[in-house]
Design an enzyme around this catalytic site. Sequence first.
Site: not given
Ligand code: R5P
Length: 309
Positions: A95, A198, A233
């Site tokens: 954040q 993404k 995810g």
């Molecule tokens: C995003 O900017 C981070 O570097 C990670 O890719 C992300 O926080 C991973 O979160 P999740 O496993 O919930 O997709």
Amino acid sequence: MFKLFSGTSNPKLAAGVSRLLHLPLAASEVVRFENSEIRVRVNEDVKNHTCVLIQSTSNPTDTHLMELFFFCDALRRQEAKKVIGIIPYFGYARQDVQHRPGECVSVNVIIKFLESIGFYKVYTVNLHDEATEGVFSIPFKNINAFPVLAKEIQKYLKLVSTDSTAVVSPDHGGVERARKFSDELFGHQNHTISVIEKKRDLEHIHESVALDLYGDVKGKVAILVDDMITSGGTLIHAAQLCLDRGASKVLAAVVHHDFAPGAAQKLQSSAVERFFMTDTIALKEDQKFEKLHEVSIAPLLADELKHLM
Ligand code: R5P
């Protein structure tokens, strides 16, 4: 004149560092009351000592943060010369900007707390965005755990050649991070990084999709690089897209396992063959899974602390 303390978030990592330094952990106690308040007490004479506290601000983030703040206060009240915080996993680091109008920038608030409470210096490991470093007005060091992850992957693959391996960032924001990892993996900078586009839905937490992949992964071992996994995810979708584009297999090199409930099961049944991750966060029993290969960063932390002793 140097004392090492462990908070309650990752005692195994702190014990590892203490073993490597041949320095017993200093005595302290953290009491949790039934109303959820905590009380920290330092049971050592720390007057004029440099005191180092190891505490990840992992889930439950706010509880671990308060403990970190209270430790610093307790040490300062006992006239410690300097209090140094080693925060292997830095909660709230994601954040770091207002993603939407009206949002708080939580990491800046945490940094203000650390500074005003009296930390002399803060160390962390692979902070989400290196730009956050600029927010600190006290000394700060971001330790890089990629060398230890790259070494484990090299051992796993036996021989890594640039031609048969593609380092992939699962989102645009991670390109520099992936490059840093591949510098370690290949030992040079003459390589290209593949990138996944993404899309995250900010209205629905933990939801994202892998839209497209830029780069060539056909017939190669794709190594997905990220700083953390929460829901899983991002990596699960990215891995499937790599296989759809012809990758022979997918490995993951990720620093922090900040797992949400159910993530371990989803990761185990994902297309990723093996997850190489560090122990910045203590794993709960139900977060362990067969495909997870955990590498300790205790030697990295011990090396840093040797300079202070
Ligand atoms: C995003 O900017 C981070 O570097 C990670 O890719 C992300 O926080 C991973 O979160 P999740 O496993 O919930 O997709």
